[in-house]
Design a protein around this motif. Structure first.
Motif, PDB file in Angstrom:
ATOM      1  N   GLN A  21      -4.487  -5.806  12.036  1.00 35.32           N
ATOM      2  CA  GLN A  21      -3.582  -5.097  11.276  1.00 35.32           C
ATOM      3  C   GLN A  21      -2.718  -3.969  12.042  1.00 35.32           C
ATOM      4  OE1 GLN A  21      -5.184  -2.983   8.116  1.00 35.32           O
ATOM      5  NE2 GLN A  21      -5.176  -4.531   6.767  1.00 35.32           N
ATOM      6  N   ALA A  70       5.503  -3.137   2.071  1.00 36.51           N
ATOM      7  CA  ALA A  70       3.975  -2.541   2.799  1.00 36.51           C
ATOM      8  C   ALA A  70       3.001  -3.045   2.077  1.00 36.51           C
ATOM      9  CB  ALA A  70       4.358  -0.998   3.095  1.00 36.51           C
ATOM     10  N   GLY A  71       2.980  -2.849   0.830  1.00 36.44           N
ATOM     11  CA  GLY A  71       1.968  -3.196  -0.004  1.00 36.44           C
ATOM     12  C   GLY A  71       1.686  -4.553  -0.334  1.00 36.44           C
ATOM     13  N   ASN A  77       2.942   5.150  -0.679  1.00 44.56           N
ATOM     14  CA  ASN A  77       4.346   5.115  -1.497  1.00 44.56           C
ATOM     15  C   ASN A  77       5.201   6.576  -1.681  1.00 44.56           C
ATOM     16  OD1 ASN A  77       6.274   3.602  -2.623  1.00 44.56           O
ATOM     17  ND2 ASN A  77       5.087   2.571  -3.966  1.00 44.56           N
ATOM     18  N   SER A  84       2.775  10.600   8.053  1.00 47.11           N
ATOM     19  CA  SER A  84       1.701   9.646   8.018  1.00 47.11           C
ATOM     20  C   SER A  84       0.670   9.600   7.005  1.00 47.11           C
ATOM     21  CB  SER A  84       0.834   9.606   9.631  1.00 47.11           C
ATOM     22  OG  SER A  84       0.720  10.984   9.972  1.00 47.11           O
ATOM     23  N   LYS A 108      -0.491  -0.698  12.104  1.00 50.19           N
ATOM     24  CA  LYS A 108       0.033   0.412  11.122  1.00 50.19           C
ATOM     25  C   LYS A 108       1.530   0.341  10.909  1.00 50.19           C
ATOM     26  CE  LYS A 108      -1.626   4.527  10.139  1.00 50.19           C
ATOM     27  NZ  LYS A 108      -2.065   5.975  10.785  1.00 50.19           N
ATOM     28  N   ASP A 161       0.821   5.246   3.139  1.00 49.37           N
ATOM     29  CA  ASP A 161      -0.012   4.265   2.380  1.00 49.37           C
ATOM     30  C   ASP A 161      -0.030   4.394   0.893  1.00 49.37           C
ATOM     31  OD1 ASP A 161      -0.790   3.369   4.800  1.00 49.37           O
ATOM     32  OD2 ASP A 161      -3.008   3.915   4.640  1.00 49.37           O
ATOM     33  N   THR A 214      -0.756  -1.420   5.375  1.00 46.43           N
ATOM     34  CA  THR A 214      -1.164  -0.097   5.335  1.00 46.43           C
ATOM     35  C   THR A 214      -2.565  -0.023   5.820  1.00 46.43           C
ATOM     36  OG1 THR A 214      -1.849  -0.801   3.138  1.00 46.43           O
ATOM     37  CG2 THR A 214       0.175   0.464   3.271  1.00 46.43           C
ATOM     38  N   GLY A 215      -3.001   1.210   5.899  1.00 44.58           N
ATOM     39  CA  GLY A 215      -4.500   1.423   6.410  1.00 44.58           C
ATOM     40  C   GLY A 215      -4.442   1.614   7.691  1.00 44.58           C
ATOM     41  N   ASP A 263      -0.226  -6.291   4.042  1.00 44.99           N
ATOM     42  CA  ASP A 263      -1.316  -5.803   4.879  1.00 44.99           C
ATOM     43  C   ASP A 263      -0.912  -4.885   6.086  1.00 44.99           C
ATOM     44  OD1 ASP A 263      -3.469  -6.529   3.541  1.00 44.99           O
ATOM     45  OD2 ASP A 263      -4.113  -8.511   4.717  1.00 44.99           O
TER      46      ASP A 263
END
Ligand code: AHM
Ligand code: MG
Length: 335
Positions: free
Chosen positions: A71, A52-53, A129, A123, A73, A127, A58-59, A56
């Motif tokens: 992006q 994920a990190g 971890n 949720s 999610k 983002d 996350t967010g 792109d």
């Protein structure tokens, strides 16, 4: 160590599912295939989460990345992956998902099953971890095969589940599921790309010393919940709450404990959804010797009236759930 069928730890999930199916001479293998579809999607989602990190993803949904691309999610990606796997599998006629307003018809009108799914729960932890999870329930359709699933197919009570499970993406990735004959847990070996039986025949302790509730909302808890929380504090129980239902639930299932999401001022019916979160975990906990109620009624007996219906949840070790209910009952009697 073996499960109820005598299968040893280290058995692959595929083999385990196959052996279970052999025990039912008239089984057509569709439920087995459905479970395999879910496991496959879980592997893909696990891969996305692990990267994920770097990806792109996350967010917030709707944002654009540095290349100007939209992006996605992770919970949206997970939703797409599970729906695709279930649609391709062919055993499911209709899917209901926490991420979708309406039921999704897969086009497999001959499919016998309905799946209710929370593709990626927790949720607020995605983002950062912290453990997150997937939760699913499987129902047999009540309408005739040959057309799309109906609302009656989708809104069945929890007692009608033929299977339920969760995947926890944590320090290791596990799939835990039941088809109504005990609960078994499988750990994912990333190097081999397989889930292996690691926790056969899971039983939850009758009681424990862990309580999991968002105490930040204490002031707006019902009086009985406040009193139960005070009881936990007085008895020096450990408070453990990461805000990922699957993570909190899994820990308590293994160690003994109670998870509570009561009604609050902000969420008068609680926050969790009956069809995507509560029923599946209720089925699993009961199969493991635990209990799940909304404070006064068994979760699996609740009659759903809407896809996204919410309900309070008290779930975990049976003696702890009983104790919490005692406080709630006393509150009702006083009023
Ligand atoms: P989500 O479906 O939006 O992820 O919300 C469900 C999550 C659960 O995993 C968790 O137990 C709960 O919400 C935490 O809520 P709160 O932050 O109100 O304590
Ligand atoms: Mg959720």
């Amino acid at each position: 160590m073996t499960d109820k069928l005598g299968l040893p730890v280290g058995t692959t999930l595929d083999r385990f599912i196959m052996r279970k199916q052999e025990d039912f001479p008239y089984a057509t293998g569709e439920l087995s295939q459905l479970l395999r579809d879910i496991a496959l999607a879980a592997k893909i989602v696990n891969r996305e989460i692990n990267r994920a990190g770097l990806l792109d993803v996350t967010g917030a949904y709707g944002q654009q990345n540095v290349q100007g691309e939209d992006q996605q999610k992770l919970d949206v990606i997970a939703n797409i992956r599970f729906i695709r796997a279930l649609r391709n599998g062919g055993e499911v006629c209709t899917i209901i998902s926490e991420e979708e307003d309406e039921a999704i018809q897969t086009g497999n009108t001959k499919g016998k099953y309905i799946v209710a799914i929370d593709p990626l729960d927790g949720s607020s932890n995605i983002d950062v971890n912290v453990s997150i999870g997937t939760i699913f329930s499987i129902y047999r359709r009540v309408s005739e095969q040959g057309s799309d699933g109906t609302m009656d197919d989708c809104l069945q009570t929890g007692t009608k589940q033929v299977g339920a499970g969760y995947i926890i993406y944590g320090s290791s990735t596990m799939l835990v599921y039941t088809t109504g004959n005990g609960v078994n847990g499988f750990t994912y070996d990333m190097t081999l790309g397989e889930f292996f039986l690691s926790h056969p025949n899971i039983f939850t302790p009758a009681t424990g010393k862990i309580y999991s509730v968002n105490e930040g909302s204490y002031n707006s808890f019902p009086e009985g919940v406040k009193q139960y929380v005070n009881y936990c504090r007085d008895n020096e129980y450990s408070a453990r709450y990461i805000g990922s239902l699957v993570g909190d639930f899994h820990r308590n299932l293994m160690k003994g404990g109670i998870y509570i999401y009561p009604s609050t001022a902000k969420a008068p019916n609680g926050k969790l959804r009956l069809m995507y979160e509560c029923n599946a975990l209720a089925f699993i906990v009961e199969q493991a010797g635990g209990k799940a109620t909304n404070g006064s009624q068994r979760i699996m007996d609740m009659v759903p009236t809407a896809l996204h219906q919410r309900c309070p949840l008290f779930i975990g070790s049976p003696e702890m759930v009983d104790k919490a209910e005692e406080f709630l009952k006393a509150e009702v009697e006083v009023n």
